[in-house]
Design a protein around this motif. Structure first.
Motif, PDB file in Angstrom:
ATOM      1  N   LYS A 136       6.014   5.469 -12.804  1.00 35.73           N
ATOM      2  CA  LYS A 136       6.291   6.539 -11.852  1.00 35.73           C
ATOM      3  C   LYS A 136       7.689   6.492 -11.253  1.00 35.73           C
ATOM      4  CE  LYS A 136       2.133   8.259 -12.090  1.00 35.73           C
ATOM      5  NZ  LYS A 136       1.866   9.554 -12.722  1.00 35.73           N
ATOM      6  N   GLY A 137       8.368   5.376 -11.404  1.00 35.35           N
ATOM      7  CA  GLY A 137       9.683   5.230 -10.797  1.00 35.35           C
ATOM      8  C   GLY A 137       9.780   3.947 -10.014  1.00 35.35           C
ATOM      9  N   PHE A 138      10.357   4.012  -8.813  1.00 37.80           N
ATOM     10  CA  PHE A 138      10.632   2.830  -8.012  1.00 37.80           C
ATOM     11  C   PHE A 138      10.231   3.098  -6.566  1.00 37.80           C
ATOM     12  CE2 PHE A 138      13.918   3.710 -11.190  1.00 37.80           C
ATOM     13  CZ  PHE A 138      13.631   2.704 -12.104  1.00 37.80           C
ATOM     14  N   THR A 139       9.801   2.048  -5.870  1.00 36.24           N
ATOM     15  CA  THR A 139       9.326   2.209  -4.504  1.00 36.24           C
ATOM     16  C   THR A 139      10.018   1.211  -3.595  1.00 36.24           C
ATOM     17  OG1 THR A 139       7.178   2.906  -5.345  1.00 36.24           O
ATOM     18  CG2 THR A 139       7.291   2.325  -3.029  1.00 36.24           C
ATOM     19  N   LEU A 140      10.378   1.679  -2.399  1.00 37.11           N
ATOM     20  CA  LEU A 140      11.046   0.865  -1.383  1.00 37.11           C
ATOM     21  C   LEU A 140      10.020   0.456  -0.331  1.00 37.11           C
ATOM     22  CD1 LEU A 140      13.893  -0.125  -0.338  1.00 37.11           C
ATOM     23  CD2 LEU A 140      13.902   1.954   1.059  1.00 37.11           C
ATOM     24  N   TYR A 141       9.963  -0.861  -0.068  1.00 34.01           N
ATOM     25  CA  TYR A 141       9.040  -1.388   0.922  1.00 34.01           C
ATOM     26  C   TYR A 141       9.798  -2.156   2.000  1.00 34.01           C
ATOM     27  CZ  TYR A 141       5.202  -0.518  -2.358  1.00 34.01           C
ATOM     28  OH  TYR A 141       4.304   0.068  -3.206  1.00 34.01           O
ATOM     29  N   ARG A 181       0.846  -1.187   0.000  1.00 32.60           N
ATOM     30  CA  ARG A 181       0.000   0.000   0.000  1.00 32.60           C
ATOM     31  C   ARG A 181       0.883   1.238   0.000  1.00 32.60           C
ATOM     32  NH1 ARG A 181      -5.375  -0.909   2.462  1.00 32.60           N
ATOM     33  NH2 ARG A 181      -5.592  -3.114   2.924  1.00 32.60           N
ATOM     34  N   SER A 182       0.326   2.340  -0.388  1.00 37.64           N
ATOM     35  CA  SER A 182       1.038   3.607  -0.372  1.00 37.64           C
ATOM     36  C   SER A 182       0.261   4.627   0.442  1.00 37.64           C
ATOM     37  CB  SER A 182       1.236   4.137  -1.795  1.00 37.64           C
ATOM     38  OG  SER A 182       1.759   5.437  -1.754  1.00 37.64           O
ATOM     39  N   ARG A 183       0.861   5.099   1.513  1.00 39.94           N
ATOM     40  CA  ARG A 183       0.226   6.145   2.298  1.00 39.94           C
ATOM     41  C   ARG A 183       0.230   7.473   1.546  1.00 39.94           C
ATOM     42  NH1 ARG A 183       3.706   3.758   6.106  1.00 39.94           N
ATOM     43  NH2 ARG A 183       2.652   2.354   7.545  1.00 39.94           N
ATOM     44  N   LYS A 216      17.513  -8.756   3.382  1.00 39.73           N
ATOM     45  CA  LYS A 216      16.165  -9.260   3.149  1.00 39.73           C
ATOM     46  C   LYS A 216      15.124  -8.554   4.015  1.00 39.73           C
ATOM     47  CE  LYS A 216      17.172 -13.813   1.270  1.00 39.73           C
ATOM     48  NZ  LYS A 216      16.851 -15.248   1.296  1.00 39.73           N
ATOM     49  N   ARG A 217      15.410  -7.346   4.446  1.00 34.32           N
ATOM     50  CA  ARG A 217      14.442  -6.576   5.215  1.00 34.32           C
ATOM     51  C   ARG A 217      13.790  -5.481   4.382  1.00 34.32           C
ATOM     52  NH1 ARG A 217      16.011  -4.789  11.051  1.00 34.32           N
ATOM     53  NH2 ARG A 217      13.739  -4.521  10.992  1.00 34.32           N
ATOM     54  N   LEU A 218      14.277  -5.315   3.151  1.00 37.94           N
ATOM     55  CA  LEU A 218      13.730  -4.309   2.246  1.00 37.94           C
ATOM     56  C   LEU A 218      13.607  -4.903   0.848  1.00 37.94           C
ATOM     57  CD1 LEU A 218      15.952  -1.256   3.267  1.00 37.94           C
ATOM     58  CD2 LEU A 218      13.532  -1.541   3.841  1.00 37.94           C
ATOM     59  N   VAL A 219      12.622  -4.407   0.091  1.00 39.00           N
ATOM     60  CA  VAL A 219      12.503  -4.778  -1.321  1.00 39.00           C
ATOM     61  C   VAL A 219      12.248  -3.520  -2.138  1.00 39.00           C
ATOM     62  CG1 VAL A 219      11.712  -7.147  -0.978  1.00 39.00           C
ATOM     63  CG2 VAL A 219      10.037  -5.289  -1.092  1.00 39.00           C
ATOM     64  N   LEU A 220      12.766  -3.523  -3.355  1.00 36.75           N
ATOM     65  CA  LEU A 220      12.531  -2.461  -4.323  1.00 36.75           C
ATOM     66  C   LEU A 220      11.601  -2.974  -5.408  1.00 36.75           C
ATOM     67  CD1 LEU A 220      16.143  -1.064  -4.780  1.00 36.75           C
ATOM     68  CD2 LEU A 220      14.162   0.300  -4.053  1.00 36.75           C
ATOM     69  N   VAL A 221      10.693  -2.119  -5.840  1.00 36.31           N
ATOM     70  CA  VAL A 221       9.728  -2.495  -6.864  1.00 36.31           C
ATOM     71  C   VAL A 221       9.706  -1.433  -7.963  1.00 36.31           C
ATOM     72  CG1 VAL A 221       7.280  -2.864  -7.346  1.00 36.31           C
ATOM     73  CG2 VAL A 221       8.289  -3.769  -5.250  1.00 36.31           C
ATOM     74  N   ASP A 222       9.736  -1.892  -9.208  1.00 38.75           N
ATOM     75  CA  ASP A 222       9.570  -1.000 -10.354  1.00 38.75           C
ATOM     76  C   ASP A 222       8.073  -0.787 -10.568  1.00 38.75           C
ATOM     77  OD1 ASP A 222       9.470   0.220 -12.886  1.00 38.75           O
ATOM     78  OD2 ASP A 222       9.586  -1.733 -13.885  1.00 38.75           O
ATOM     79  N   ASN A 223       7.638   0.467 -10.516  1.00 42.32           N
ATOM     80  CA  ASN A 223       6.223   0.770 -10.693  1.00 42.32           C
ATOM     81  C   ASN A 223       5.854   1.122 -12.124  1.00 42.32           C
ATOM     82  OD1 ASN A 223       5.545   0.436  -7.938  1.00 42.32           O
ATOM     83  ND2 ASN A 223       6.606   2.341  -7.528  1.00 42.32           N
ATOM     84  N   PRO A 252       8.818  -8.515   5.288  1.00 43.32           N
ATOM     85  CA  PRO A 252       7.800  -8.922   4.309  1.00 43.32           C
ATOM     86  C   PRO A 252       6.454  -8.242   4.464  1.00 43.32           C
ATOM     87  CG  PRO A 252       7.813 -10.488   6.107  1.00 43.32           C
ATOM     88  CD  PRO A 252       8.847  -9.433   6.456  1.00 43.32           C
ATOM     89  N   THR A 253       6.298  -7.293   5.398  1.00 42.23           N
ATOM     90  CA  THR A 253       4.983  -6.710   5.659  1.00 42.23           C
ATOM     91  C   THR A 253       4.527  -5.740   4.582  1.00 42.23           C
ATOM     92  OG1 THR A 253       6.012  -4.966   6.994  1.00 42.23           O
ATOM     93  CG2 THR A 253       5.255  -6.942   8.147  1.00 42.23           C
ATOM     94  N   MET A 254       5.446  -5.335   3.691  1.00 48.28           N
ATOM     95  CA  MET A 254       5.163  -4.449   2.563  1.00 48.28           C
ATOM     96  C   MET A 254       4.682  -3.078   3.013  1.00 48.28           C
ATOM     97  SD  MET A 254       6.301  -6.246   0.221  1.00 48.28           S
ATOM     98  CE  MET A 254       5.986  -5.168  -1.160  1.00 48.28           C
ATOM     99  N   GLY A 255       5.214  -2.592   4.136  1.00 48.21           N
ATOM    100  CA  GLY A 255       4.963  -1.213   4.529  1.00 48.21           C
ATOM    101  C   GLY A 255       5.818  -0.267   3.706  1.00 48.21           C
ATOM    102  N   LEU A 256       5.226   0.831   3.281  1.00 56.01           N
ATOM    103  CA  LEU A 256       5.932   1.783   2.436  1.00 56.01           C
ATOM    104  C   LEU A 256       7.061   2.468   3.195  1.00 56.01           C
ATOM    105  CD1 LEU A 256       6.032   3.517  -0.227  1.00 56.01           C
ATOM    106  CD2 LEU A 256       4.545   5.125   0.984  1.00 56.01           C
TER     107      LEU A 256
END
Length: 394
Positions: free
Chosen positions: A235-240, A197-199, A225-232, A243-247
């Motif tokens: 819009k760019g890239f997002t760091l979560y 999700r994105s706040r 393994k405490r962070l993941v990067l995602v290509d959106n 594994p809870t996928m908090g923004l």
């Protein structure tokens, strides 16, 4: 810091789709649409071996399996026709020979691979949401432990990450934003499902925007393994937080094309930098704690797409490799004191190195590390607002 082009390596006759460094960074493997896997020597800046078969189809993903007790290395790559191939050395430093292959995903291409070294288990996933777990024998054969399908909707997968204790396999379904935790020991049974999700926009932040249901972005996990990067995608890239996928934060690199393009994004320089591709010939380098752009590197024309990227940290430098989706791709390597960037376009590879005579375009402010590390060190819990009841999911 400032990055300058230093090398250009040629070998691929078509677009390069994937890169992977071996354990010590002495070798780089690249695979592309020309149905080739090329093994590069990073010390001599040259190709040491080409693997090629017209029956493979495009090479979609590559992973190294590490080094055995006798110093021999092994590599596995997936293909557009659903096959997995394992190559290994007869002795340390020797050429790679095929040990085994398997039709892992007969309906579609292999999209992601990850390896559990202690258990010698390889996980693979397909564009239609099929996930398999394989035991890799000492002889190089693939023994299927279990197979499952994430969704009857043919939900695409673009990322696989084992949990730190190797009991869960996290499957990133980037068309919906779901991350499924599969029980490794119990046939891939779904144990937990999260949704990113994105706040910032106060709505479900899908890893792939809804306007492109048939496309998917890439996923990269940090060394901890405490962070993941995602290509959106646009819009760019997002760091979560994983594994809870908090923004955590967003890195802006807007698309300039009317359609969406999959681009790899990776952690670099011991997880302090973020490097992502683009659809306009640019490589974006960000400071991870502040999300500030520290350099934008141009490696081609404004319409050249940089899609595949890999990174590796040496004792006195770090390496990143982006590639262009163009015929006859070129691999470009850019180095700094601690960073090397590899960018591909027109079928070859180019290298650059850092010069202390030139300052970085934007200075890095490491003061933000204190609060960022403090954030990462906070114990996290299974936040209910980021978890999704898997009951009823297809």
């Amino acid at each position: 810091m400032h990055y300058q082009k230093t090398r250009k390596l040629s070998g691929h006759a078509d677009s390069i789709n994937t890169f992977a460094f071996n354990l010590d960074g002495s070798r780089l493997a690249s695979g592309g649409d020309d149905q080739k896997v090329i093994i590069w020597c990073m010390e001599q800046w040259s190709a040491v071996q080409e693997l090629h078969d017209i029956s493979w189809g495009q090479i979609t993903t590559i992973i190294w399996l590490g080094i055995d007790a006798e110093g021999r290395e092994s590599i596995v790559f997936g293909c557009g026709r659903g096959m997995l191939h394992l190559y290994s050395q007869n002795k340390a430093g020797a050429s790679f020979v095929e040990r085994g292959s398997v039709a892992a995903h007969s309906r579609t291409s292999v999209e992601a691979l990850t390896f559990d070294a202690p258990g010698r288990r390889l996980a693979s996933s397909s564009a239609h949401g099929d996930v398999c777990l394989w035991a890799i024998t000492e002889e190089g054969s693939f023994n299927l432990l279990w197979a499952t399908r994430i969704s009857e909707r043919h939900e695409g997968t673009r990322g696989l990450v084992f949990s730190e204790d190797h009991t869960l396999l996290h499957v990133f379904c980037t068309e919906t934003g779901y991350v499924h935790g599969l029980d490794v020991e119990h046939g891939g049974e779904r144990r937990k499902t999260w949704q990113a999700r994105s706040r910032m926009c106060d709505r479900h932040f899908q890893l792939c925007y809804s306007i492109s249901r048939t496309s998917s972005g890439s996923v990269s996990s940090a060394s901890t393994k405490r962070l993941v990067l995602v290509d959106n995608l646009d819009k760019g890239f997002t760091l979560y937080r994983f594994p809870t996928m908090g923004l955590v934060r967003h890195f802006s690199a807007p698309s300039s094309l009317p359609w969406l393009l999959i681009k790899h994004v990776v952690f670099a320089e011991s997880d302090t930098l973020v490097v992502g591709g683009s659809d306009n010939g640019k490589v974006h380098v960000f400071d991870l704690p502040s999300s500030r752009t520290v350099q934008v590197l141009s490696h081609g024309r404004c319409k050249d797409a940089i899609q595949a990227i890999a990174a590796f940290s040496y004792e006195n430098r770090h390496v990143i490799s982006p590639s262009y989706r163009k015929p006859h791709s070129v691999l470009t390597i850019l180095c700094a004191t601690t960073l090397v960037l590899l960018a591909c376009f027109l079928g070859s590879i180019m290298f650059a190195e850092f010069s202390s005579k030139h300052p970085m375009q934007l200075p890095l402010h490491r003061k933000s590390f204190h609060s960022f590390d403090q954030y990462l060190s906070m114990p996290y819990h299974e936040d209910s607002q980021y978890s999704v009841d898997s009951d009823g999911l297809d």
